[in-house]
Design a protein around this motif. Structure first.
Motif, PDB file in Angstrom:
ATOM      1  N   THR A 168      43.572  36.098  37.693  1.00  0.00           N
ATOM      2  CA  THR A 168      42.610  37.082  38.175  1.00  0.00           C
ATOM      3  C   THR A 168      42.975  37.564  39.571  1.00  0.00           C
ATOM      4  O   THR A 168      42.491  38.594  40.026  1.00  0.00           O
ATOM      5  CB  THR A 168      41.193  36.488  38.192  1.00  0.00           C
ATOM      6  OG1 THR A 168      41.188  35.272  38.961  1.00  0.00           O
ATOM      7  CG2 THR A 168      40.724  36.173  36.769  1.00  0.00           C
ATOM      8  N   HIS A 174      41.414  31.502  42.446  1.00  0.00           N
ATOM      9  CA  HIS A 174      41.480  32.337  41.245  1.00  0.00           C
ATOM     10  C   HIS A 174      41.806  31.484  40.015  1.00  0.00           C
ATOM     11  O   HIS A 174      42.031  30.278  40.112  1.00  0.00           O
ATOM     12  CB  HIS A 174      42.489  33.460  41.434  1.00  0.00           C
ATOM     13  CG  HIS A 174      41.989  34.529  42.359  1.00  0.00           C
ATOM     14  ND1 HIS A 174      41.202  35.566  41.934  1.00  0.00           N
ATOM     15  CD2 HIS A 174      42.143  34.698  43.701  1.00  0.00           C
ATOM     16  CE1 HIS A 174      40.895  36.338  42.955  1.00  0.00           C
ATOM     17  NE2 HIS A 174      41.459  35.840  44.044  1.00  0.00           N
ATOM     18  N   SER A 177      43.339  34.739  33.690  1.00  0.00           N
ATOM     19  CA  SER A 177      42.682  36.013  33.394  1.00  0.00           C
ATOM     20  C   SER A 177      42.515  36.193  31.887  1.00  0.00           C
ATOM     21  O   SER A 177      43.417  36.674  31.202  1.00  0.00           O
ATOM     22  CB  SER A 177      43.482  37.180  33.979  1.00  0.00           C
ATOM     23  OG  SER A 177      42.844  38.403  33.667  1.00  0.00           O
ATOM     24  N   GLN A 180      42.835  39.976  30.935  1.00  0.00           N
ATOM     25  CA  GLN A 180      44.205  40.488  30.814  1.00  0.00           C
ATOM     26  C   GLN A 180      44.854  39.993  29.531  1.00  0.00           C
ATOM     27  O   GLN A 180      45.611  40.728  28.878  1.00  0.00           O
ATOM     28  CB  GLN A 180      45.035  40.046  32.030  1.00  0.00           C
ATOM     29  CG  GLN A 180      44.648  40.714  33.330  1.00  0.00           C
ATOM     30  CD  GLN A 180      45.069  42.176  33.392  1.00  0.00           C
ATOM     31  OE1 GLN A 180      45.996  42.600  32.711  1.00  0.00           O
ATOM     32  NE2 GLN A 180      44.358  42.944  34.195  1.00  0.00           N
TER      33      GLN A 180
END
Length: 435
Positions: A168, A174, A177, A180
């Protein structure tokens, strides 16, 4: 014209997802009823003499030079110099399957193949490329990725190597993701066939998904399969078990994906090279699973894999298999491994503590990491290769430039008492490059 033995295997696999995913090479592959198969029969039935195998045998045992045998006197000649079976030592294969079950208890009751011994995990990935990637097919994996993936998939098999942004964002706060990943699945599943390579703990980032992230990854794959895409997932579990945070998913995604949907077929690439600290043994395993696949289907898949092995390296090295088989029966094995796992975890926490002091650094930002051997730093405003060269030639520190924006640092090979020194030098050098 396909060989009749290849055609027989193709007919067995025709109604299955793996059968429909086979590459042009995979369709042609078979295990010949040649020297190896005939020798196996002779081993069983040749009571008077076995004149099939190209080894020097005396009184029923392979000969071994004393100058060789004295180096490893504990091993019998059969364990040291004899050929091993194409699929590997049968007892070792069974023990490794038991270990997979022990480490992945949710596999209990699910049908998966007997692991096949391959000459290292790179070879296992290469064999998957052979069997399931034709020219132009897509292999989807994370960005960043180990450089050998593109070499094996694109250069050897001329497949399309596609990547999705793994995180992310940069920085320790982070995570993986999911958005994604889902977007990449959607964009690359239009041809109704997709191979996805997932490597956890990941090389080069050193990241493993949390329990919630692992569920979301598997659900995303299931969602694509429900839309009609035939998905093969390759679980590269090279660094399996080297987890340093409590929220990490402890089981391989192979366990969740083994029977998740009729359109999902999964392969597990793993082995003792990292798990048992025997890097140069070049001994890995390939295991298959899929919903509704039978033992007959797995047997056909294994025969195709054996054909690939037979046509490349013939068989894997015997001594590493013999040594591992003995080691796996040692009561002290797990305690021995824990010593070195604890060493790695201590280094991980030392690196993480150092990086916490650099949270606002303008040039280098760590990618999220929580496991494995490595961590990576994202470079802003400087070239990763230039940083690597400067570190090497001016500071005497070796790191790997994965691409123009990423350097990988293997904390696995840095003693804990110099970790701060090494990382300070990396950050100082990056600062020098932007002054």
């Amino acid at each position: 014209m396909l060989h009749s033995l290849a055609q027989e295997l193709n007919e067995v696999l025709a109604p299955t997802i793996p059968g429909q995913l086979l590459s042009d090479f995979g369709l042609r592959m078979y295990f010949p009823k040649g020297i190896i198969a005939q020798s196996a029969e002779a081993k069983q039935f040749g009571k008077v003499a076995n004149a099939t195998i190209g080894m020097t045998v005396h009184e029923g045992k392979p000969v071994v030079l004393p100058s060789i045998h004295k180096q490893v006197p504990e091993l019998a000649p059969q364990e040291l110099v004899a050929y091993e079976g194409t699929a590997g030592n049968q007892e070792l294969r069974k023990i490794w399957k038991e270990k997979i079950l022990q480490k992945n208890p949710s596999l209990k009751g699910k049908n998966f193949s007997l692991p096949v011994v391959v000459p290292g995990l790179t070879a296992g990935i290469s064999y998957l490329c052979d069997l399931f990637l034709s020219k132009g097919d897509i292999l989807l994996t994370a960005d960043p990725a180990w450089d050998n993936y593109v070499l094996t998939a694109s250069e050897r098999r001329e497949a399309q190597f596609k990547q999705f942004s793994m995180f992310t964002g940069m920085g320790l706060d982070h995570a993986f993701s999911i958005s994604q990943f889902k977007q990449a699945l959607e964009e690359n599943s239009k041809g109704n066939k997709l191979c996805v390579l997932l490597n956890f703990p990941q090389n080069p980032s050193g990241y493993s998904p949390t329990k919630e992230e692992a569920k979301a990854i598997c659900q995303a794959i299931k969602d694509i399969a429900e839309k009609g895409c035939k998905v093969m997932v390759w679980c590269d579990d090279a660094y399996f078990g080297l987890d340093y945070e409590d929220n990490i998913e402890r089981e391989s995604l192979f366990a969740q994906l083994a029977d998740i949907h009729e359109n999902v077929f999964v392969a597990k690439i793993d082995g003792p090279t990292k798990e048992d600290f025997v890097w140069g043994f070049r001994c890995g395993f390939l295991t298959f699973a899929g919903k509704n696949l039978t033992d007959e289907h797995y047997d056909a898949l294994v025969k195709k894999l054996m054909g690939d092995i037979r046509s490349s390296v013939s068989c894997c090295s015997t001594p590493p298999q013999a040594i591992l088989l003995r080691a796996f029966k040692e009561p002290s094995l797990e305690a021995d491994k824990k010593t070195y796992r604890d060493m790695l975890e201590k280094r991980y926490h030392r690196v993480k503590a150092f990086l916490q002091t650099k949270k606002d650094h303008k040039v280098l930002q760590p990618m999220p990491f929580n496991s494995g051997y490595f961590m990576s730093l994202h470079c802003s405003g400087i070239d990763a290769e230039a940083l690597r060269q400067k570190l090497l030639h001016e500071k005497g520190i070796g790191v790997v430039a994965i691409d123009s924006k990423t350097i990988r640092v293997a904390f696995s090979s840095i003693d804990v008492d110099i970790i701060d020194q090494v990382y300070q030098a990396i950050y100082d050098t990056a600062d020098e490059m932007v002054r």
